[in-house]
Design an enzyme around this catalytic site. Structure first.
Site, short mmCIF file in Angstrom:
data_model
loop_
_atom_site.label_atom_id
_atom_site.label_comp_id
_atom_site.label_asym_id
_atom_site.label_seq_id
_atom_site.Cartn_x
_atom_site.Cartn_y
_atom_site.Cartn_z
N TYR A 1 -9.35 -10.54 -6.81
CA TYR A 1 -8.51 -11.19 -8.05
C TYR A 1 -9.15 -12.00 -8.68
O TYR A 1 -8.39 -12.26 -9.70
CB TYR A 1 -7.25 -10.71 -7.08
CG TYR A 1 -6.91 -9.90 -7.04
CD1 TYR A 1 -6.91 -8.70 -7.79
CD2 TYR A 1 -7.28 -9.22 -5.79
CE1 TYR A 1 -6.40 -7.23 -7.59
CE2 TYR A 1 -6.73 -8.73 -4.32
CZ TYR A 1 -6.55 -7.23 -5.50
OH TYR A 1 -6.71 -5.91 -4.41
N HIS B 1 -2.95 2.57 -6.10
CA HIS B 1 -3.64 2.16 -5.51
C HIS B 1 -3.62 0.96 -6.70
O HIS B 1 -4.07 -0.03 -6.32
CB HIS B 1 -4.76 2.24 -4.72
CG HIS B 1 -5.04 1.13 -4.19
ND1 HIS B 1 -4.76 1.15 -2.62
CD2 HIS B 1 -6.32 0.58 -4.09
CE1 HIS B 1 -5.42 -0.08 -2.29
NE2 HIS B 1 -7.02 -0.22 -3.23
N LYS C 1 -1.05 -2.72 7.81
CA LYS C 1 -3.03 -1.84 8.03
C LYS C 1 -3.14 -3.05 8.97
O LYS C 1 -3.56 -3.58 8.98
CB LYS C 1 -3.27 -1.44 6.68
CG LYS C 1 -4.54 -0.62 6.98
CD LYS C 1 -5.16 -0.34 5.16
CE LYS C 1 -6.53 -0.26 5.64
NZ LYS C 1 -7.56 0.10 4.40
N ARG D 1 0.80 -1.65 -0.07
CA ARG D 1 0.07 -0.06 0.34
C ARG D 1 1.16 1.25 0.06
O ARG D 1 2.05 1.29 0.85
CB ARG D 1 -0.90 0.01 0.92
CG ARG D 1 -1.54 -0.95 1.00
CD ARG D 1 -2.17 -1.01 2.63
NE ARG D 1 -3.26 -2.12 3.26
CZ ARG D 1 -3.53 -3.62 3.62
NH1 ARG D 1 -2.44 -3.40 3.81
NH2 ARG D 1 -4.48 -4.52 3.60
N ARG E 1 -1.17 -1.23 -7.04
CA ARG E 1 -1.40 -2.15 -6.18
C ARG E 1 -2.62 -3.50 -6.50
O ARG E 1 -1.87 -4.99 -6.89
CB ARG E 1 -1.99 -2.31 -4.80
CG ARG E 1 -2.36 -3.59 -3.52
CD ARG E 1 -2.58 -2.48 -2.54
NE ARG E 1 -2.72 -3.26 -1.59
CZ ARG E 1 -2.82 -4.09 -0.61
NH1 ARG E 1 -1.74 -4.16 -0.41
NH2 ARG E 1 -3.87 -4.50 0.17
N HIS F 1 -3.91 -8.91 3.19
CA HIS F 1 -5.76 -8.69 3.67
C HIS F 1 -6.61 -9.19 5.14
O HIS F 1 -5.57 -9.81 5.33
CB HIS F 1 -6.42 -9.30 2.43
CG HIS F 1 -6.63 -8.33 1.21
ND1 HIS F 1 -6.52 -8.41 0.04
CD2 HIS F 1 -6.15 -6.90 1.20
CE1 HIS F 1 -6.54 -7.85 -1.06
NE2 HIS F 1 -6.61 -6.66 -0.31
#
Length: 360
Positions: free
Chosen positions: A342, A308, A229, A205, A311, A333
């Site tokens: 995806y 982004h 994150k 990120r 990514r 994630h």
């Protein structure tokens, strides 16, 4: 602690005294589980809601600190419907579906805490009636919908290498007639190409890139130590691998990091900028990286490409060669539900692959 988290914690501590006592209690309850950035978003959402309550005459409070539990307890369903309408149609700046869902979810969390967890001195719930329990917050984006919006707006196949190559050489050719732009490109191309390459070869990120320090980098083992994150353990950094291509680009940038940007030895940041008029280089900001990628993307012929989406480009490419669980771990994630994007993005590629097999 990351730069962003430090700033958000300061803002959180400044705003918290402007909230009712029970919101302060809720935020303290959530501190061990949520990042300062998330808690700050909660506070902003409550500011919006309490301001609306007072504006509509649903609270007699003269400021947000004076909002009472009884006023929340006696809200009617049509009041919540009215607030949702305010957010979607009547606010000064109309909110997207995602923003509205987030604001309502923040209220649900607060009301749930007050009615199901927090207690008064007699062990009774602080809130006797929870109007937000009746409010269904629909998921704003399903993975399939998100994937559909990304189609054609990310880099695919050879474009991943081509974009990095364009930053190195092509952009300089395109702006050769503009002396200022050409000079800036010659100064920054190794750094800029390195940032793009790192994201396209690891899926980091932008906030994770900004917070990287030189000590977080293990070039020989193609490894980074990243503050992920949502991870509230500020002493722990997650090891994240990157591809060989990024190793070469990092090595090339590191040659220039100190001398070209006049970087002082005390500066730990991996990616450095030297702002106009400044004598010493300092950590690049998130906004600077975002604007830098958009500048190159526009000239590259991909105006919808953002940092982004780099990514997303990596993730789609990575998912084609790995399963959903490896992709989830690589991207950091919280659940595979997010990673499902995806699976949908690669549907077309997979269908083409099976046809090619049938023809062979």
């Amino acid at each position: 602690m990351s730069i962003q988290k430090t700033n958000d914690r300061k803002h959180l501590d400044l705003k918290l005294p402007q909230m009712p006592w029970f919101v302060q209690q809720f935020i303290d309850y959530k501190r061990p589980d949520l990042s300062p950035s998330t808690l700050l978003e909660y506070i902003r959402d409550y500011e919006s809601f309490f301001g609306w309550l007072r504006g509509e005459g649903l609270s007699v409070a003269t400021d947000n600190t004076a909002i009472t539990l009884l006023e929340l307890e006696t809200l009617h369903m049509d009041s919540i419907v009215g607030y949702r309408l305010h957010l979607t149609t009547r606010a000064v700046q109309t909110n997207t579906r995602v923003t509205v869902s987030r604001k309502l979810s923040a209220l649900r969390s607060l009301f749930h805490y007050l009615s199901q967890i927090a207690e008064d001195e007699n062990f009774y719930p602080l809130l006797k009636r929870n109007i937000m329990a009746k409010v269904e917050v629909k998921r704003a984006h399903k993975p399939k919908d998100t994937a559909a919006k990304l189609k054609g707006k990310i880099l695919e196949d050879e474009e991943l290498l081509e974009f990095v190559g364009y930053i190195y050489e092509g952009y300089g050719i395109d702006v050769a007639a503009n002396k200022q732009a050409h000079y800036a490109h010659l100064l920054n191309r190794e750094r800029d190409a390195c940032i793009a390459s790192l994201i396209l070869n690891s899926g980091l990120r932008v906030s994770e890139v900004v917070n990287l320090n030189v000590d977080d980098l293990d070039v020989n083992n193609k490894l980074l130590y990243v503050t992920r994150k949502g991870n509230n353990d500020e002493t722990f950094k997650t090891p994240v691998y990157f591809r060989e291509q990024a190793k070469d680009d990092l090595s090339q940038y590191l040659v220039f990091r100190q001398s070209r940007y006049n970087t002082p030895k005390r500066e730990k940041a991996l990616f450095i900028a030297l702002p106009n008029g400044q004598q010493e280089g300092k950590r690049m900001t998130k906004r600077a990286i975002q604007e830098m990628i958009m500048k190159y993307a526009k000239r590259f012929g991909k105006p919808f490409l953002t940092v982004h989406k780099l990514r997303h480009s990596f993730a789609t490419d990575y998912y084609l060669q790995n399963d959903i669980y490896k992709t989830k771990e690589q991207l950091g994630h919280a659940s595979t539900e997010t990673t499902e994007i995806y699976a949908h993005l690669t549907d077309k590629t997979m269908s083409e692959a099976i046809e090619r097999r049938a023809e062979s």
